[in-house]
Design a protein around this motif. Structure first.
Motif, PDB file in Angstrom:
ATOM      1  N   ARG A 110       4.359 -10.566   4.261  1.00 21.16           N
ATOM      2  CA  ARG A 110       3.581  -9.884   3.232  1.00 21.16           C
ATOM      3  C   ARG A 110       4.025  -8.433   3.138  1.00 21.16           C
ATOM      4  N   VAL A 111       4.184  -7.940   1.933  1.00 19.90           N
ATOM      5  CA  VAL A 111       4.494  -6.531   1.704  1.00 19.90           C
ATOM      6  C   VAL A 111       3.567  -6.040   0.595  1.00 19.90           C
ATOM      7  N   GLU A 112       2.711  -5.073   0.932  1.00 18.72           N
ATOM      8  CA  GLU A 112       1.706  -4.563  -0.008  1.00 18.72           C
ATOM      9  C   GLU A 112       2.077  -3.150  -0.445  1.00 18.72           C
ATOM     10  N   LEU A 113       2.129  -2.920  -1.739  1.00 14.72           N
ATOM     11  CA  LEU A 113       2.241  -1.575  -2.273  1.00 14.72           C
ATOM     12  C   LEU A 113       0.845  -1.130  -2.681  1.00 14.72           C
ATOM     13  N   VAL A 114       0.372  -0.057  -2.069  1.00 13.18           N
ATOM     14  CA  VAL A 114      -0.994   0.423  -2.287  1.00 13.18           C
ATOM     15  C   VAL A 114      -0.933   1.724  -3.078  1.00 13.18           C
ATOM     16  N   HIS A 115      -1.647   1.775  -4.190  1.00  5.45           N
ATOM     17  CA  HIS A 115      -1.748   3.026  -4.939  1.00  5.45           C
ATOM     18  C   HIS A 115      -3.195   3.233  -5.347  1.00  5.45           C
ATOM     19  N   ASP A 116      -3.751   4.354  -4.937  1.00  2.65           N
ATOM     20  CA  ASP A 116      -5.121   4.708  -5.293  1.00  2.65           C
ATOM     21  C   ASP A 116      -5.069   5.985  -6.126  1.00  2.65           C
ATOM     22  N   ARG A 117      -5.328   5.833  -7.403  1.00  2.00           N
ATOM     23  CA  ARG A 117      -5.181   6.957  -8.328  1.00  2.00           C
ATOM     24  C   ARG A 117      -6.146   8.099  -7.986  1.00  2.00           C
ATOM     25  N   ALA A 118      -7.369   7.764  -7.590  1.00  2.00           N
ATOM     26  CA  ALA A 118      -8.373   8.804  -7.363  1.00  2.00           C
ATOM     27  C   ALA A 118      -7.966   9.755  -6.233  1.00  2.00           C
ATOM     28  N   SER A 119      -7.434   9.194  -5.148  1.00  2.00           N
ATOM     29  CA  SER A 119      -7.086  10.024  -3.993  1.00  2.00           C
ATOM     30  C   SER A 119      -5.633  10.489  -4.007  1.00  2.00           C
ATOM     31  N   GLY A 120      -4.814   9.824  -4.816  1.00  2.00           N
ATOM     32  CA  GLY A 120      -3.389  10.125  -4.820  1.00  2.00           C
ATOM     33  C   GLY A 120      -2.615   9.387  -3.747  1.00  2.00           C
ATOM     34  N   LEU A 121      -3.250   8.408  -3.094  1.00  2.00           N
ATOM     35  CA  LEU A 121      -2.581   7.658  -2.031  1.00  2.00           C
ATOM     36  C   LEU A 121      -1.526   6.715  -2.606  1.00  2.00           C
ATOM     37  N   THR A 122      -0.345   6.766  -2.034  1.00  2.00           N
ATOM     38  CA  THR A 122       0.674   5.745  -2.240  1.00  2.00           C
ATOM     39  C   THR A 122       1.156   5.324  -0.860  1.00  2.00           C
ATOM     40  N   ALA A 123       1.092   4.035  -0.585  1.00  2.00           N
ATOM     41  CA  ALA A 123       1.442   3.540   0.740  1.00  2.00           C
ATOM     42  C   ALA A 123       2.070   2.158   0.634  1.00  2.00           C
ATOM     43  N   ILE A 124       2.781   1.791   1.683  1.00  2.00           N
ATOM     44  CA  ILE A 124       3.337   0.450   1.816  1.00  2.00           C
ATOM     45  C   ILE A 124       2.865  -0.111   3.143  1.00  2.00           C
ATOM     46  N   ILE A 125       2.330  -1.319   3.114  1.00  2.00           N
ATOM     47  CA  ILE A 125       1.961  -2.026   4.340  1.00  2.00           C
ATOM     48  C   ILE A 125       2.825  -3.280   4.407  1.00  2.00           C
ATOM     49  N   ALA A 126       3.635  -3.384   5.458  1.00  2.00           N
ATOM     50  CA  ALA A 126       4.545  -4.517   5.609  1.00  2.00           C
ATOM     51  C   ALA A 126       4.150  -5.339   6.832  1.00  2.00           C
ATOM     52  N   LEU A 127       3.948  -6.631   6.614  1.00  2.00           N
ATOM     53  CA  LEU A 127       3.693  -7.568   7.708  1.00  2.00           C
ATOM     54  C   LEU A 127       4.935  -8.432   7.869  1.00  2.00           C
ATOM     55  N   HIS A 128       5.587  -8.300   9.001  1.00  2.00           N
ATOM     56  CA  HIS A 128       6.786  -9.093   9.245  1.00  2.00           C
ATOM     57  C   HIS A 128       6.442 -10.469   9.772  1.00  2.00           C
ATOM     58  N   SER A 129       5.622 -10.530  10.818  1.00  2.00           N
ATOM     59  CA  SER A 129       5.257 -11.807  11.430  1.00  2.00           C
ATOM     60  C   SER A 129       3.868 -11.716  12.030  1.00  2.00           C
ATOM     61  N   THR A 130       3.073 -12.760  11.806  1.00  2.00           N
ATOM     62  CA  THR A 130       1.789 -12.894  12.492  1.00  2.00           C
ATOM     63  C   THR A 130       1.794 -14.148  13.362  1.00  2.00           C
ATOM     64  N   HIS A 131       2.984 -14.565  13.782  1.00  2.30           N
ATOM     65  CA  HIS A 131       3.136 -15.779  14.587  1.00  2.30           C
ATOM     66  C   HIS A 131       2.356 -15.691  15.893  1.00  2.30           C
ATOM     67  N   LEU A 172       2.648  -9.311  24.290  1.00  2.00           N
ATOM     68  CA  LEU A 172       1.349  -9.064  23.672  1.00  2.00           C
ATOM     69  C   LEU A 172       1.019 -10.164  22.659  1.00  2.00           C
ATOM     70  N   PRO A 173      -0.247 -10.537  22.533  1.00  3.86           N
ATOM     71  CA  PRO A 173      -0.650 -11.530  21.524  1.00  3.86           C
ATOM     72  C   PRO A 173      -0.827 -10.883  20.157  1.00  3.86           C
ATOM     73  N   MET A 174       0.206 -10.191  19.716  1.00  7.13           N
ATOM     74  CA  MET A 174       0.177  -9.439  18.469  1.00  7.13           C
ATOM     75  C   MET A 174       1.464  -9.693  17.706  1.00  7.13           C
ATOM     76  N   GLY A 175       1.343  -9.731  16.381  1.00  8.30           N
ATOM     77  CA  GLY A 175       2.513  -9.817  15.536  1.00  8.30           C
ATOM     78  C   GLY A 175       3.034  -8.432  15.210  1.00  8.30           C
ATOM     79  N   GLY A 176       3.842  -8.365  14.150  1.00  7.98           N
ATOM     80  CA  GLY A 176       4.463  -7.092  13.809  1.00  7.98           C
ATOM     81  C   GLY A 176       4.129  -6.630  12.407  1.00  7.98           C
ATOM     82  N   GLY A 177       3.655  -5.408  12.307  1.00  8.52           N
ATOM     83  CA  GLY A 177       3.371  -4.798  11.016  1.00  8.52           C
ATOM     84  C   GLY A 177       3.610  -3.306  11.091  1.00  8.52           C
ATOM     85  N   LYS A 178       3.699  -2.673   9.953  1.00  7.98           N
ATOM     86  CA  LYS A 178       3.885  -1.230   9.905  1.00  7.98           C
ATOM     87  C   LYS A 178       3.449  -0.746   8.539  1.00  7.98           C
TER      88      LYS A 178
END
Length: 354
Positions: A15-36, A75-81
């Motif tokens: 999953r790759v999410e492009l986040v844009h919030d006009r009110a706050s001016g936030l632009t962000a990317i959230i990338a999920l590589h693996s949740t295995h 760790l019982p965690m996948g990878g995201g950033k």
């Protein structure tokens, strides 16, 4: 910004999410590589990117690195950033933090965020007001959680000692010359631990005054930031930003070991072979720098699931980093494959992508 699936660093990310919030001016990317192995865990980088495509590359590369890091750390965690794109003045407002927290919460626990470059404990507290999926929150003395920097530094320090023993036959760090790039929370912590062991240190930072101050504190030497990579040394320890090891820079190295905490030190996977050809021992970054994510992930799991985790558990896991590195180096020598390829293969097997 190009479509993420056209990027060379796209690696079947879930999953790759492009986040844009006009009110706050936030632009962000959230990338999920693996949740295995579990929810994708990895920090949020607040940074000014001259080219937005650079932000996408960072998100893709860093999230994949977190999949590998968390898997190799057991760790019982996948990878995201996540990366938050800041303006030239690196403006960061409470409204932006709140909007980012909402974006993390909207993923329903698939992504767990923490500190990274440009982020602070206070930022994590602000984000935690909008999402439960945050780690690296302030902790009391002797408690897990809080600033991951000292835990990352300890793992790197232990890894450097293991590398010096493996490549140099060093029984201890007395007289071992280490060139440390980056004198922030992690690099500074590594330098202090090495200085206490009698290592001979050469320090550099983009903030020259910070490097000089730390050098004065530790009885070390400082050099300009653009000189540290070519400084003759036994160990070069990169602890700033990544992609510094390239086909142009590797021939200039004057060291026997590369072991540091910067993420994505190799500009290309093929650059690991260039290090091996030069006889330079490489400590794969996501293995040696796992101390911070070990600490904050266990904090998160304890808070979410009521697990019993204490500092002894955290330190015990960090103490396993040298052994993992030794396994990688031994397999590298036995197979003739570069250390980064050996580590990648191990991690891919752990996340079901061999």
């Amino acid at each position: 910004m190009p479509a993420f699936w056209t990027e060379s660093d796209y690696d079947a990310h879930e999953r790759v999410e492009l986040v844009h919030d006009r009110a706050s001016g936030l632009t962000a990317i959230i990338a999920l590589h693996s949740t295995h192995l579990g929810p994708g865990a990895g920090g949020t980088r607040f940074w000014h990117y001259a080219d937005p495509a650079g932000a996408m590359r960072d998100a893709l590369r860093l999230s994949r690195g977190m999949s590998y890091k968390n898997a190799m750390a057991g760790l019982p965690m996948g990878g995201g950033k996540a990366v938050v794109l800041l303006d030239h003045d690196r403006t960061k407002t409470p409204a932006m933090l709140a909007a980012f927290g909402d974006a993390v919460e909207a993923l329903g626990g698939q992504y767990v965020t923490a500190e990274d470059v440009g982020a602070s404990e206070a930022d994590m507290v602000a984000i935690s007001q909008r999402s439960a999926h945050v780690c690296g929150l302030p902790s009391g003395e002797g408690e897990i959680g809080g600033d991951p920097g000292p835990f990352t530094a300890r793992g790197i320090y232990l890894g450097i000692k293991a590398a010096a023993a493996h490549a140099l036959g060093a029984g201890d760090m007395r007289g071992v010359r280490v060139a440390v790039q980056g004198c922030g929370s992690v690099g500074g912590g590594v330098a202090r631990l090495l200085a206490a062991d009698g290592a001979e240190l050469v320090l550099a930072d983009i903030d020259g005054a910070r490097a000089q101050a730390l050098a004065s504190e530790l009885g070390a030497t400082s050099v300009p930031a653009d000189q540290i990579l070519v400084t003759p040394c036994d160990v070069f320890s990169p602890n700033a930003l990544g992609a510094i090891l390239t086909d142009a820079s590797i021939p200039q190295l004057a060291c026997r070991v590369v072991a540091g905490g910067a993420n994505n030190q190799l500009a290309r996977a093929a650059d690991g072979a260039l290090l091996a050809e030069r006889g330079i021992l490489y400590a794969p970054d996501y293995v040696i720098n796992a101390g911070g994510i070990i600490n904050v992930s266990l904090e998160y799991l304890a808070r979410q699931h009521g697990a019993s985790v204490d500092m002894e558990d955290v330190q015990g896991r960090i103490d396993q980093i040298p052994g993992r590195l030794q396994t990688i180096w031994q397999q590298s020598e036995a197979t003739g494959r570069p250390a980064n390829e050996v580590a990648d293969r191990m991690a891919q097997e752990l996340i079901g992508r061999a």
